[in-house]
Design a protein around this motif. Structure first.
Motif, PDB file in Angstrom:
ATOM      1  N   THR A  42     -31.322  14.712  -6.529  1.00 35.10           N
ATOM      2  CA  THR A  42     -32.183  15.656  -7.226  1.00 35.10           C
ATOM      3  C   THR A  42     -31.963  17.050  -6.651  1.00 35.10           C
ATOM      4  OG1 THR A  42     -33.840  13.906  -7.465  1.00 35.10           O
ATOM      5  CG2 THR A  42     -34.571  16.158  -7.890  1.00 35.10           C
ATOM      6  N   GLU A  43     -31.942  18.050  -7.519  1.00 40.76           N
ATOM      7  CA  GLU A  43     -31.833  19.425  -7.035  1.00 40.76           C
ATOM      8  C   GLU A  43     -32.973  19.710  -6.070  1.00 40.76           C
ATOM      9  OE1 GLU A  43     -31.915  21.982 -10.392  1.00 40.76           O
ATOM     10  OE2 GLU A  43     -30.015  21.261 -11.214  1.00 40.76           O
ATOM     11  N   LEU A  44     -32.657  20.403  -4.986  1.00 42.10           N
ATOM     12  CA  LEU A  44     -33.657  20.718  -3.974  1.00 42.10           C
ATOM     13  C   LEU A  44     -34.868  21.401  -4.575  1.00 42.10           C
ATOM     14  CD1 LEU A  44     -34.533  20.866  -0.999  1.00 42.10           C
ATOM     15  CD2 LEU A  44     -33.212  22.986  -0.809  1.00 42.10           C
ATOM     16  N   GLU A  45     -34.666  22.264  -5.553  1.00 40.39           N
ATOM     17  CA  GLU A  45     -35.763  22.993  -6.191  1.00 40.39           C
ATOM     18  C   GLU A  45     -36.779  22.038  -6.812  1.00 40.39           C
ATOM     19  OE1 GLU A  45     -38.123  26.022  -7.809  1.00 40.39           O
ATOM     20  OE2 GLU A  45     -36.496  26.168  -6.336  1.00 40.39           O
ATOM     21  N   LYS A  46     -36.334  20.845  -7.227  1.00 49.06           N
ATOM     22  CA  LYS A  46     -37.218  19.901  -7.911  1.00 49.06           C
ATOM     23  C   LYS A  46     -37.732  18.798  -6.998  1.00 49.06           C
ATOM     24  CE  LYS A  46     -34.663  20.569 -12.220  1.00 49.06           C
ATOM     25  NZ  LYS A  46     -33.793  19.927 -13.233  1.00 49.06           N
ATOM     26  N   LEU A  55     -19.503  13.557 -14.938  1.00 43.26           N
ATOM     27  CA  LEU A  55     -18.601  14.353 -15.772  1.00 43.26           C
ATOM     28  C   LEU A  55     -19.262  15.708 -16.019  1.00 43.26           C
ATOM     29  CD1 LEU A  55     -16.170  14.748 -17.750  1.00 43.26           C
ATOM     30  CD2 LEU A  55     -17.644  13.716 -19.519  1.00 43.26           C
ATOM     31  N   LYS A  56     -18.702  16.756 -15.440  1.00 47.19           N
ATOM     32  CA  LYS A  56     -19.248  18.105 -15.602  1.00 47.19           C
ATOM     33  C   LYS A  56     -18.407  18.869 -16.611  1.00 47.19           C
ATOM     34  CE  LYS A  56     -20.654  22.232 -13.037  1.00 47.19           C
ATOM     35  NZ  LYS A  56     -20.842  22.822 -11.689  1.00 47.19           N
ATOM     36  N   LEU A  57     -19.065  19.393 -17.648  1.00 46.93           N
ATOM     37  CA  LEU A  57     -18.412  20.171 -18.688  1.00 46.93           C
ATOM     38  C   LEU A  57     -18.848  21.625 -18.545  1.00 46.93           C
ATOM     39  CD1 LEU A  57     -19.038  17.651 -21.578  1.00 46.93           C
ATOM     40  CD2 LEU A  57     -16.891  17.996 -20.344  1.00 46.93           C
ATOM     41  N   GLY A  71     -27.846  16.357 -16.504  1.00 45.87           N
ATOM     42  CA  GLY A  71     -28.145  17.672 -15.954  1.00 45.87           C
ATOM     43  C   GLY A  71     -27.642  18.762 -16.881  1.00 45.87           C
ATOM     44  N   VAL A  72     -28.470  19.780 -17.073  1.00 46.97           N
ATOM     45  CA  VAL A  72     -28.093  20.910 -17.916  1.00 46.97           C
ATOM     46  C   VAL A  72     -28.391  22.196 -17.167  1.00 46.97           C
ATOM     47  CG1 VAL A  72     -28.483  22.130 -20.089  1.00 46.97           C
ATOM     48  CG2 VAL A  72     -28.587  19.630 -20.034  1.00 46.97           C
ATOM     49  N   GLY A  73     -27.382  23.050 -17.031  1.00 49.20           N
ATOM     50  CA  GLY A  73     -27.564  24.343 -16.400  1.00 49.20           C
ATOM     51  C   GLY A  73     -27.199  25.452 -17.355  1.00 49.20           C
ATOM     52  N   LYS A  74     -27.277  26.693 -16.865  1.00 53.98           N
ATOM     53  CA  LYS A  74     -26.915  27.825 -17.699  1.00 53.98           C
ATOM     54  C   LYS A  74     -25.429  27.809 -18.035  1.00 53.98           C
ATOM     55  CE  LYS A  74     -28.477  30.863 -14.814  1.00 53.98           C
ATOM     56  NZ  LYS A  74     -28.804  32.159 -14.179  1.00 53.98           N
ATOM     57  N   GLU A  75     -24.617  27.221 -17.174  1.00 53.05           N
ATOM     58  CA  GLU A  75     -23.173  27.306 -17.349  1.00 53.05           C
ATOM     59  C   GLU A  75     -22.478  25.948 -17.304  1.00 53.05           C
ATOM     60  OE1 GLU A  75     -22.157  30.139 -14.265  1.00 53.05           O
ATOM     61  OE2 GLU A  75     -22.242  31.767 -15.713  1.00 53.05           O
ATOM     62  N   SER A  76     -23.221  24.875 -17.536  1.00 52.63           N
ATOM     63  CA  SER A  76     -22.577  23.552 -17.520  1.00 52.63           C
ATOM     64  C   SER A  76     -23.517  22.495 -18.071  1.00 52.63           C
ATOM     65  CB  SER A  76     -22.164  23.164 -16.097  1.00 52.63           C
ATOM     66  OG  SER A  76     -23.315  22.986 -15.284  1.00 52.63           O
TER      67      SER A  76
END
Length: 298
Positions: free
Chosen positions: A191-195, A119-121, A99-104
């Motif tokens: 899965t993210e609800l949006e997807k 593992l969230k970075l 998973g890749v987000g704007k802040e992680s």
């Protein structure tokens, strides 16, 4: 570009020692002069070749001024966090990004017992540290000038929130450990609800009820408000023919005692009502959701 597992495979203890030294110096220097590194207490061998290696791996960056200067990167911070989690016996192996987000960035990893974990970075501060410094949630970092502190603070806040909400009975990824800007939680195959595609109205109602349970537990027991609740941070997990909704991404949480908490809670619930009504044909109002969360409070 090298992957995180490839970088982990390439580094050795000497590389980690130099990264640890650079992290200790980061509050004194935005970019650390080579002369400072050369004058530091011994512990790193072959400084020049080690710096060259870390540059090639993308774990540090350089700048030329009166002399060469160096700064640890997020990738270097990743190595340090994972090294610490490995020393503590939390992690044994790190796999691919999931998973890749704007802040992680989130990676699948495994414990020494072979149990999969997430593992969230954190990456807060990578794009606009100036804006983050003005944000209410990072006032405690006022006066500091480096993105490293923002990412570490975000991970600390998220871990605290996950522990609090989990103990309060909310549905969140079970927190396991934290180091620097990294948070380790139980792995949820969701899965993210949006997807998510193909949720029935009944399933959507179940997910919404789970989310409301979590929001209520957070507000009434843990005394915090998520503050950024949306379809992007609701994880839908299918298990044994049923669905569950978990709330993720908590670093921006707001204390329920904050004067802005009620407004933030209302905004969270309005986004929920709008999305579930539009996407799944439900007929709910933010006011109804607020009454359910507050449980009789005014």
């Amino acid at each position: 570009m090298l992957t995180l597992p490839e970088r982990l495979e390439a580094v050795d203890i000497n590389d980690v020692r130099l990264l640890e030294l650079m992290l200790k110096l980061h509050r004194r220097y935005s970019f650390i002069p080579l002369s400072v590194l050369e004058g530091a207490p011994k512990g790193v061998t072959n400084l020049s070749s080690t710096l060259a290696k870390l540059l090639d791996l993308g774990l540090v960056r350089s700048r030329v001024g009166p002399e060469y200067m160096y700064q640890i990167t997020f990738r270097g911070l990743d190595i340090l966090a994972i090294a610490e989690l490995t020393r503590r016996g939390v992690l044994a192996r790190v796999g691919d990004v999931i998973g890749v987000g704007k802040e992680s960035e989130v990676y699948l990893a495994w414990t020494p017992a072979g149990t999969p974990v997430a593992l969230k970075l954190h990456r807060e501060g990578a794009r606009s540290f100036r804006n983050l410094k003005r944000s209410r949630r990072y006032r405690g970092l006022e006066g500091r000038q480096l993105w490293i502190d923002v990412a570490i603070e975000a991970a600390s806040r998220e871990f605290i929130a996950l522990v609090s909400v989990s103990r309060a009975g909310g549905l969140v990824p079970r927190p396991i450990e934290r180091a620097l800007h990294a948070v380790v939680t139980a792995y949820l195959d969701g899965t993210e609800l949006e997807k998510v595609k193909g949720l029935s109205m009944e399933e959507a109602s179940k997910v919404l009820n789970d989310v409301l349970l979590t929001v209520r537990s957070a507000f009434k027991v843990a005394r915090i408000v998520h503050g950024d609740l949306s379809p992007y941070n609701i994880l839908v997990v299918r298990q044994e023919g049923s669905v569950s909704g978990y709330v993720i991404d908590w670093p921006q949480y707001i204390s329920a005692e904050d004067p802005t908490a009620k407004e933030a809670l209302v905004k969270d619930l309005k986004r929920l009502a709008t999305y579930f009504n539009k996407s799944f044909g439900l007929n709910i109002s933010a006011e109804d959701l607020l009454r359910e969360v507050q449980g009789g409070e005014g």
